[in-house]
Motif scaffolding. Structure first.
Motif, mmCIF file in Angstrom:
data_model
loop_
_atom_site.group_PDB
_atom_site.id
_atom_site.type_symbol
_atom_site.label_atom_id
_atom_site.label_comp_id
_atom_site.label_asym_id
_atom_site.label_seq_id
_atom_site.Cartn_x
_atom_site.Cartn_y
_atom_site.Cartn_z
ATOM 1 N N GLN A 156 2.272 -8.399 20.597
ATOM 2 C CA GLN A 156 1.767 -7.729 21.710
ATOM 3 C C GLN A 156 1.314 -6.162 21.373
ATOM 4 O OE1 GLN A 156 4.149 -8.424 25.038
ATOM 5 N NE2 GLN A 156 3.192 -10.545 25.652
ATOM 6 N N LEU A 157 0.754 -5.921 20.104
ATOM 7 C CA LEU A 157 0.491 -4.778 19.569
ATOM 8 C C LEU A 157 -0.906 -4.423 20.159
ATOM 9 C CD1 LEU A 157 1.684 -4.822 16.066
ATOM 10 C CD2 LEU A 157 2.973 -4.041 18.023
ATOM 11 N N ASP A 158 -1.210 -3.017 20.319
ATOM 12 C CA ASP A 158 -2.282 -2.413 20.780
ATOM 13 C C ASP A 158 -3.128 -2.036 20.045
ATOM 14 O OD1 ASP A 158 -4.219 -0.894 22.239
ATOM 15 O OD2 ASP A 158 -2.672 -0.343 23.830
ATOM 16 N N LEU A 159 -4.463 -2.447 19.899
ATOM 17 C CA LEU A 159 -5.367 -2.351 18.896
ATOM 18 C C LEU A 159 -5.771 -1.180 18.596
ATOM 19 C CD1 LEU A 159 -7.199 -4.137 16.914
ATOM 20 C CD2 LEU A 159 -8.938 -4.171 18.974
ATOM 21 N N LYS A 160 -5.732 -0.322 19.751
ATOM 22 C CA LYS A 160 -6.271 1.146 19.551
ATOM 23 C C LYS A 160 -5.252 1.912 18.608
ATOM 24 C CE LYS A 160 -3.631 2.976 23.403
ATOM 25 N NZ LYS A 160 -3.591 3.676 24.456
ATOM 26 N N HIS A 161 -4.050 1.295 18.421
ATOM 27 C CA HIS A 161 -3.103 2.209 17.404
ATOM 28 C C HIS A 161 -3.489 1.946 15.838
ATOM 29 C CE1 HIS A 161 0.109 1.503 20.476
ATOM 30 N NE2 HIS A 161 -0.521 2.587 20.866
ATOM 31 N N ILE A 162 -4.464 0.840 15.553
ATOM 32 C CA ILE A 162 -4.682 0.841 14.182
ATOM 33 C C ILE A 162 -5.936 1.564 13.724
ATOM 34 C CG2 ILE A 162 -5.818 -0.968 12.514
ATOM 35 C CD1 ILE A 162 -3.133 -1.722 14.017
ATOM 36 N N PRO A 163 -5.795 2.327 12.761
ATOM 37 C CA PRO A 163 -6.965 3.382 12.200
ATOM 38 C C PRO A 163 -8.153 3.017 11.982
ATOM 39 C CG PRO A 163 -4.775 3.707 11.111
ATOM 40 C CD PRO A 163 -4.619 2.612 11.864
ATOM 41 N N GLU A 164 -9.192 3.723 11.960
ATOM 42 C CA GLU A 164 -10.504 3.240 11.422
ATOM 43 C C GLU A 164 -10.442 2.732 9.974
ATOM 44 O OE1 GLU A 164 -14.758 5.324 10.443
ATOM 45 O OE2 GLU A 164 -13.475 6.392 11.563
ATOM 46 N N LEU A 165 -11.038 1.396 9.857
ATOM 47 C CA LEU A 165 -11.164 0.690 8.649
ATOM 48 C C LEU A 165 -12.236 1.329 7.601
ATOM 49 C CD1 LEU A 165 -10.021 -1.618 6.831
ATOM 50 C CD2 LEU A 165 -11.738 -3.197 8.170
ATOM 51 N N GLN A 166 -11.778 1.658 6.528
ATOM 52 C CA GLN A 166 -12.760 2.198 5.512
ATOM 53 C C GLN A 166 -12.691 1.693 4.257
ATOM 54 O OE1 GLN A 166 -15.326 4.432 6.857
ATOM 55 N NE2 GLN A 166 -14.630 5.948 5.346
ATOM 56 N N PRO A 167 -13.765 1.414 3.501
ATOM 57 C CA PRO A 167 -13.284 0.816 2.081
ATOM 58 C C PRO A 167 -12.408 1.752 1.346
ATOM 59 C CG PRO A 167 -15.684 1.067 2.341
ATOM 60 C CD PRO A 167 -15.218 1.970 3.711
ATOM 61 N N LEU A 168 -11.719 1.086 0.551
ATOM 62 C CA LEU A 168 -10.516 1.928 -0.279
ATOM 63 C C LEU A 168 -11.112 2.825 -1.031
ATOM 64 C CD1 LEU A 168 -7.249 0.375 -1.841
ATOM 65 C CD2 LEU A 168 -8.619 1.982 -3.191
ATOM 66 N N PHE A 169 -12.116 2.749 -2.059
ATOM 67 C CA PHE A 169 -12.846 3.810 -2.577
ATOM 68 C C PHE A 169 -13.856 4.206 -1.838
ATOM 69 C CE2 PHE A 169 -11.138 0.865 -5.969
ATOM 70 C CZ PHE A 169 -10.391 1.870 -6.752
ATOM 71 N N SER A 170 -13.583 5.181 -1.004
ATOM 72 C CA SER A 170 -14.474 6.016 -0.150
ATOM 73 C C SER A 170 -14.034 7.275 0.495
ATOM 74 C CB SER A 170 -14.808 4.986 1.104
ATOM 75 O OG SER A 170 -13.931 4.741 1.940
ATOM 76 N N MET A 229 -4.276 12.184 6.457
ATOM 77 C CA MET A 229 -4.275 12.933 8.014
ATOM 78 C C MET A 229 -4.153 14.200 7.610
ATOM 79 S SD MET A 229 -2.368 12.261 11.360
ATOM 80 C CE MET A 229 -1.022 13.238 10.929
ATOM 81 N N LYS A 230 -3.081 14.820 7.285
ATOM 82 C CA LYS A 230 -2.547 16.060 7.137
ATOM 83 C C LYS A 230 -3.477 17.016 6.451
ATOM 84 C CE LYS A 230 0.794 17.583 8.975
ATOM 85 N NZ LYS A 230 1.075 17.963 10.220
ATOM 86 N N LEU A 231 -4.013 16.442 5.453
ATOM 87 C CA LEU A 231 -5.067 17.140 4.450
ATOM 88 C C LEU A 231 -6.361 17.237 5.379
ATOM 89 C CD1 LEU A 231 -4.367 15.561 1.269
ATOM 90 C CD2 LEU A 231 -3.815 17.745 1.663
ATOM 91 N N THR A 232 -6.714 16.338 5.913
ATOM 92 C CA THR A 232 -8.171 16.302 6.525
ATOM 93 C C THR A 232 -8.339 16.098 8.038
ATOM 94 O OG1 THR A 232 -8.443 13.805 6.496
ATOM 95 C CG2 THR A 232 -8.800 14.925 4.240
ATOM 96 N N GLY A 233 -7.363 15.756 8.707
ATOM 97 C CA GLY A 233 -7.423 15.600 10.200
ATOM 98 C C GLY A 233 -7.929 14.258 10.471
ATOM 99 N N ALA A 234 -8.354 13.341 9.586
ATOM 100 C CA ALA A 234 -8.994 12.166 9.842
ATOM 101 C C ALA A 234 -8.033 10.960 9.474
ATOM 102 C CB ALA A 234 -10.202 11.939 9.057
ATOM 103 N N VAL A 235 -7.861 10.013 10.359
ATOM 104 C CA VAL A 235 -6.858 8.812 10.272
ATOM 105 C C VAL A 235 -7.706 7.607 9.807
ATOM 106 C CG1 VAL A 235 -5.240 7.593 11.340
ATOM 107 C CG2 VAL A 235 -5.349 9.896 11.889
ATOM 108 N N THR A 236 -7.715 7.019 8.584
ATOM 109 C CA THR A 236 -8.253 5.783 8.296
ATOM 110 C C THR A 236 -7.209 5.130 7.776
ATOM 111 O OG1 THR A 236 -9.026 6.625 6.008
ATOM 112 C CG2 THR A 236 -10.497 7.467 7.672
ATOM 113 N N THR A 237 -7.868 3.687 7.505
ATOM 114 C CA THR A 237 -7.006 2.724 6.624
ATOM 115 C C THR A 237 -7.957 1.628 6.060
ATOM 116 O OG1 THR A 237 -5.063 1.013 6.915
ATOM 117 C CG2 THR A 237 -7.111 0.909 8.633
ATOM 118 N N THR A 238 -7.378 0.909 5.120
ATOM 119 C CA THR A 238 -8.281 0.097 4.456
ATOM 120 C C THR A 238 -7.527 -1.435 4.463
ATOM 121 O OG1 THR A 238 -6.744 0.199 2.452
ATOM 122 C CG2 THR A 238 -8.470 1.912 2.587
ATOM 123 N N VAL A 239 -8.416 -2.196 3.804
ATOM 124 C CA VAL A 239 -7.951 -3.717 3.974
ATOM 125 C C VAL A 239 -6.746 -3.921 3.083
ATOM 126 C CG1 VAL A 239 -8.519 -6.052 3.145
ATOM 127 C CG2 VAL A 239 -10.388 -4.773 4.241
#
Length: 495
Positions: free
Chosen positions: A201-215, A166-176
């Motif tokens: 009771q965690l908020d789904l909106k807190h989870i980053p966008e899901l991306q393939p690991l190699f992407s 995120m600090k490098l790109t400004g984008a927030v993603t995660t992986t499986v």
């Protein structure tokens, strides 16, 4: 054409510049030179400031780009490896809201054990392949319960590598893979673990966008590129936890292959094609870097919290003036068994392989008339090797029995005493490689960017430096059994 790898460790950040064509290491850098501190305001707590990681990343990269300007201008992809299981929370402006609760923090153990009971042990082991334990989801639940004012400001909750990307790109993603190490992935449903989210009771909106690991996980912003001496728009194409990345860097990618590391923590990590969990969640299963819906390759991970940290503590107490190399040489003068001195190296938080019990580190059978510094340092290394054997036997009981283990020639594996003891007590040969997590992250970036067709091409030049064969297994077996009895008696005190 070049690749840049970043390894965000607990003690420091390492960066490598690698030539894509022949996988040559052009340069490596580390920051800080001394080991970074862990903040522990209460027993069993462990935190670090994510902004310190980011500062260290900048300084390590600048060490390289200031000397290799032409090569830096031709970096085509960036990969990130990171200390696993940490929690980083940021607000809508991507500002951190608190220190990261890192991997060896034990504060969420009770929350995780309660979730294990309430969701159902069988369901957790079948779907999550783990107990929620003190992993990232449980840490986020702890923040929700104990720091509601901070929780209310959270925009995204992420792992350490997600934060650096995120600090490098400004984008927030995660992986499986990242979600699985947070215990937020349901392997049966192939989706987010809704039972865990619902229980906490965690908020789904807190989870980053899901991306393939190699992407592509974002591209280097103009401001950051200018700051670091790199080109705008370089993609971050790989993110993986440090132990998964260590396995990748050793080309441990197929079922039955096993890697080990002995840094701040100690890990044995084996690849499996079975969605299988340990009945007591003493070892943990996560999605490996090459996991997919059609190829269920998982990583079975044994973690010992207090390995390098135990050795560092002993050095600080008994011989701060000596280098680690000198300590290793000194320990060679003590015999097998360290003249009866025994060490339990479990002083860095609750240990999962001990069913989340915290025994504390212990040194036993001290003779004031017999034992010397040499015996202390050998006993510490033997105690660590015995802890590895104890954990490996758990893995063996779950069907993972390696014929050989691969490791990097780094950290405790630089010690002849430790390396030979590890091999002898586990009765398993070890292949040692000249590899580094940051180099693995760079090559992972090459895979993610499509520069390499597959991992075999990325690691075609990887060759072992040497192989260590068992020499003293018969002598070590009774010494190990004595150590195991001490540990068993200590664990029985909890019952």
């Amino acid at each position: 054409m070049y690749l840049l790898g970043i390894d965000v460790g607990t003690s420091s950040v390492k960066v490598a510049l690698v030539a894509a064509g022949d996988q040559r290491i052009i340069a490596t850098a580390q920051y800080p030179e001394k080991e970074a501190d862990i903040i522990s305001v209460k027993p069993g707590w462990a935190e670090q400031d994510p902004n310190d990681w980011w500062y260290c990343v900048q300084q390590a990269i600048l060490k390289i780009t200031s000397r290799y300007k032409e090569e830096a201008a031709n970096v085509k992809a960036i990969g990130i490896a990171y200390q696993m299981h940490g929690l980083v929370v940021v607000d809508q402006h991507q500002k951190t809201l608190r220190n990261s609760i890192i991997w060896c923090d034990s504060r969420a153990v009770e929350l995780g054990e309660d979730a294990f009971e309430q969701i159902g042990k069988d369901k957790c082991l079948a779907s999550l392949l783990n107990s929620p334990g003190n992993f990232t989801a449980s840490k986020l639940a702890w923040v929700k319960q104990h720091e509601p004012e901070i929780y209310s400001l959270i925009d995204k909750a992420m792992l350490p590598g997600d934060f650096i990307a995120m600090k490098l790109t400004g984008a927030v993603t995660t992986t499986v893979s990242a979600l699985s190490e947070a215990i937020l992935w349901d392997f049966q449903k192939q989706q987010l673990a809704d039972e865990v989210l619902a229980h906490y009771q965690l908020d789904l909106k807190h989870i980053p966008e899901l991306q393939p690991l190699f992407s592509v996980h974002g591209e280097l912003t103009k401001d950051v590129a200018t700051l670091l001496g790199l080109s705008t728009g370089i993609p971050v194409t790989y993110k993986a936890g440090d132990q998964l990345n260590n396995a990748l860097s050793l080309n441990v990618m197929r079922p039955g292959e096993v890697a080990a590391t002995a840094g701040t923590s100690g890990v044995i990590y084996g690849v499996s094609d079975q969605l299988k969990a340990d009945s007591q969640s003493r070892v943990n299963t996560f999605a490996h870097v090459n996991y997919s819906e059609n190829k269920s390759y998982t990583g079975v991970l044994l973690c010992i919290n207090g390995v390098g940290s135990m050795y560092r503590w002993a050095k600080q107490q008994w011989a701060p003036q000596l280098s680690y190399q000198q300590l290793n040489q000194l320990s060679q003068t003590s015999p097998i068994g360290s003249k009866g001195l025994k060490v339990l190296p479990f002083g860095n938080g609750a240990e999962r392989m001990l069913t989340n019990k915290y025994t504390g580190a212990q040194m036993l059978n001290i003779s004031l008339n017999t034992h010397t510094n040499a015996d202390v340092f050998r006993a510490v290394q033997e105690g660590i090797a015995f802890a590895f054997r104890y954990g490996l036997d758990i893995m063996r009981s779950n069907g993972l029995d390696p014929s050989i283990i691969r490791a990097g020639l780094a950290n405790l594996f630089l010690s002849e005493v430790f390396a030979q003891t590890f091999v002898d007590v586990t009765a398993t040969p070890v292949e040692l490689f000249d590899n580094d997590g940051s180099v693995g992250a760079a090559l992972g970036a090459g895979i993610g960017a499509g520069i390499y067709k597959n991992e075999q091409e990325a690691f075609e030049n990887l060759k072992p430096i040497k192989t260590i064969e068992p020499r003293n297994s018969r002598d070590y077996e009774p010494v190990y059994q004595e150590w195991k009895n001490i540990l068993t008696n200590k664990l029985n005190e909890f019952n």
